[in-house]
Design a protein around this motif. Structure first.
Motif, PDB file in Angstrom:
ATOM      1  N   LEU A 138     -15.746   3.482 -17.115  1.00  0.00           N
ATOM      2  CA  LEU A 138     -15.251   3.891 -15.803  1.00  0.00           C
ATOM      3  C   LEU A 138     -13.747   3.678 -15.645  1.00  0.00           C
ATOM      4  O   LEU A 138     -13.169   4.041 -14.628  1.00  0.00           O
ATOM      5  N   MET A 139     -13.150   3.071 -16.664  1.00  0.00           N
ATOM      6  CA  MET A 139     -11.710   2.771 -16.619  1.00  0.00           C
ATOM      7  C   MET A 139     -10.924   3.782 -17.443  1.00  0.00           C
ATOM      8  O   MET A 139     -11.360   4.199 -18.505  1.00  0.00           O
ATOM      9  N   HIS A 140      -9.776   4.175 -16.928  1.00  0.00           N
ATOM     10  CA  HIS A 140      -8.863   5.058 -17.634  1.00  0.00           C
ATOM     11  C   HIS A 140      -7.546   4.326 -17.827  1.00  0.00           C
ATOM     12  O   HIS A 140      -7.148   3.522 -16.986  1.00  0.00           O
ATOM     13  N   SER A 141      -6.867   4.636 -18.915  1.00  0.00           N
ATOM     14  CA  SER A 141      -5.588   3.981 -19.191  1.00  0.00           C
ATOM     15  C   SER A 141      -4.566   4.327 -18.120  1.00  0.00           C
ATOM     16  O   SER A 141      -4.480   5.472 -17.684  1.00  0.00           O
ATOM     17  N   LEU A 160      -8.504   6.930 -10.776  1.00  0.00           N
ATOM     18  CA  LEU A 160      -7.732   6.999  -9.533  1.00  0.00           C
ATOM     19  C   LEU A 160      -7.124   5.686  -9.073  1.00  0.00           C
ATOM     20  O   LEU A 160      -5.956   5.627  -8.701  1.00  0.00           O
ATOM     21  N   PHE A 161      -7.918   4.640  -9.034  1.00  0.00           N
ATOM     22  CA  PHE A 161      -7.525   3.406  -8.369  1.00  0.00           C
ATOM     23  C   PHE A 161      -7.041   2.359  -9.377  1.00  0.00           C
ATOM     24  O   PHE A 161      -7.820   1.929 -10.235  1.00  0.00           O
ATOM     25  N   PRO A 162      -5.783   1.923  -9.259  1.00  0.00           N
ATOM     26  CA  PRO A 162      -5.285   0.915 -10.198  1.00  0.00           C
ATOM     27  C   PRO A 162      -5.960  -0.437  -9.943  1.00  0.00           C
ATOM     28  O   PRO A 162      -5.987  -0.916  -8.805  1.00  0.00           O
ATOM     29  N   VAL A 163      -6.537  -0.988 -10.988  1.00  0.00           N
ATOM     30  CA  VAL A 163      -7.195  -2.289 -10.899  1.00  0.00           C
ATOM     31  C   VAL A 163      -6.884  -3.096 -12.154  1.00  0.00           C
ATOM     32  O   VAL A 163      -6.449  -2.549 -13.166  1.00  0.00           O
ATOM     33  N   ASN A 164      -7.108  -4.384 -12.057  1.00  0.00           N
ATOM     34  CA  ASN A 164      -7.074  -5.267 -13.211  1.00  0.00           C
ATOM     35  C   ASN A 164      -8.158  -6.311 -13.007  1.00  0.00           C
ATOM     36  O   ASN A 164      -8.918  -6.244 -12.034  1.00  0.00           O
ATOM     37  N   LEU A 176      -1.602  -2.718  -6.068  1.00  0.00           N
ATOM     38  CA  LEU A 176      -2.029  -2.233  -4.751  1.00  0.00           C
ATOM     39  C   LEU A 176      -1.438  -0.873  -4.416  1.00  0.00           C
ATOM     40  O   LEU A 176      -1.425  -0.484  -3.257  1.00  0.00           O
ATOM     41  N   TYR A 177      -0.952  -0.163  -5.365  1.00  0.00           N
ATOM     42  CA  TYR A 177      -0.233   1.088  -5.112  1.00  0.00           C
ATOM     43  C   TYR A 177      -1.120   2.299  -5.367  1.00  0.00           C
ATOM     44  O   TYR A 177      -2.298   2.181  -5.657  1.00  0.00           O
ATOM     45  N   GLY A 178      -0.525   3.476  -5.241  1.00  0.00           N
ATOM     46  CA  GLY A 178      -1.244   4.721  -5.519  1.00  0.00           C
ATOM     47  C   GLY A 178      -2.363   4.955  -4.525  1.00  0.00           C
ATOM     48  O   GLY A 178      -2.214   4.758  -3.325  1.00  0.00           O
ATOM     49  N   HIS A 179      -3.510   5.368  -5.038  1.00  0.00           N
ATOM     50  CA  HIS A 179      -4.658   5.680  -4.183  1.00  0.00           C
ATOM     51  C   HIS A 179      -5.212   4.452  -3.461  1.00  0.00           C
ATOM     52  O   HIS A 179      -5.933   4.597  -2.469  1.00  0.00           O
ATOM     53  N   ASP A 180      -4.868   3.255  -3.931  1.00  0.00           N
ATOM     54  CA  ASP A 180      -5.314   2.041  -3.243  1.00  0.00           C
ATOM     55  C   ASP A 180      -4.769   1.975  -1.817  1.00  0.00           C
ATOM     56  O   ASP A 180      -5.423   1.427  -0.937  1.00  0.00           O
ATOM     57  N   ILE A 181      -3.598   2.539  -1.588  1.00  0.00           N
ATOM     58  CA  ILE A 181      -2.984   2.451  -0.256  1.00  0.00           C
ATOM     59  C   ILE A 181      -3.866   3.122   0.792  1.00  0.00           C
ATOM     60  O   ILE A 181      -4.235   2.500   1.793  1.00  0.00           O
TER      61      ILE A 181
END
Length: 140
Positions: A18-21, A40-44, A100-105
């Motif tokens: 489910l993760m993309h680079s 879409l959503f940046p996570v770590n 917390l950027y990108g689509h997370d906002i």
């Protein structure tokens, strides 16, 4: 319900399929399990753990109306802050810990608005809760 969604999203962040680079790491210092969930959503790893904690908290809060309402209020306030942090350079990575950027906002803003409705606006009747209790005596 929100608690279950948070828990599932937190777990999904650890599923490699489910993760993309990410395009770039930028100012994110915690790069373990860093990528874009569903592209879409940046996570770590820390972001995923935060979702899991919010999920467990939400599931526990579901046990009482007061707890659920308090949880909604807290989520509304915290996620509103996260949405604002996402648009401020330097804060949009939570000091390098959580992206917390990108689509997370927009997602954080939508979560804050929905939680604010259930925490501050919705009445007992609109959510199907009755503050009165009825006891019945059954004789066998």
């Amino acid at each position: 319900m929100l608690g279950v969604v948070f828990l599932l999203i937190g777990i999904a962040g650890f599923v490699p399929g489910l993760m993309h680079s990410p395009e770039h790491v930028g100012d994110v210092e915690v790069t373990q399990n860093f990528g874009r969930l569903m592209g879409l959503f940046p996570v770590n790893a820390l972001h995923n753990v935060v979702h899991i904690v919010f999920g467990i908290w939400g599931i526990a809060a579901y046990r009482s109306y007061t707890g659920a309402r308090g949880y909604s209020k807290a989520v509304a306030a915290l996620y509103a802050v996260l949405a604002v942090m996402g648009i401020i350079p330097g804060l949009n990575t939570t000091f390098g810990l959580i992206p917390l950027y990108g689509h997370d906002i927009w997602l954080h803003a939508v979560i804050a608005i929905a939680a604010a409705y259930f925490g501050f606006v919705a009445t007992d009747r609109s959510v199907g809760y009755s503050s009165t209790t009825t006891t019945t005596n059954h004789r066998i």
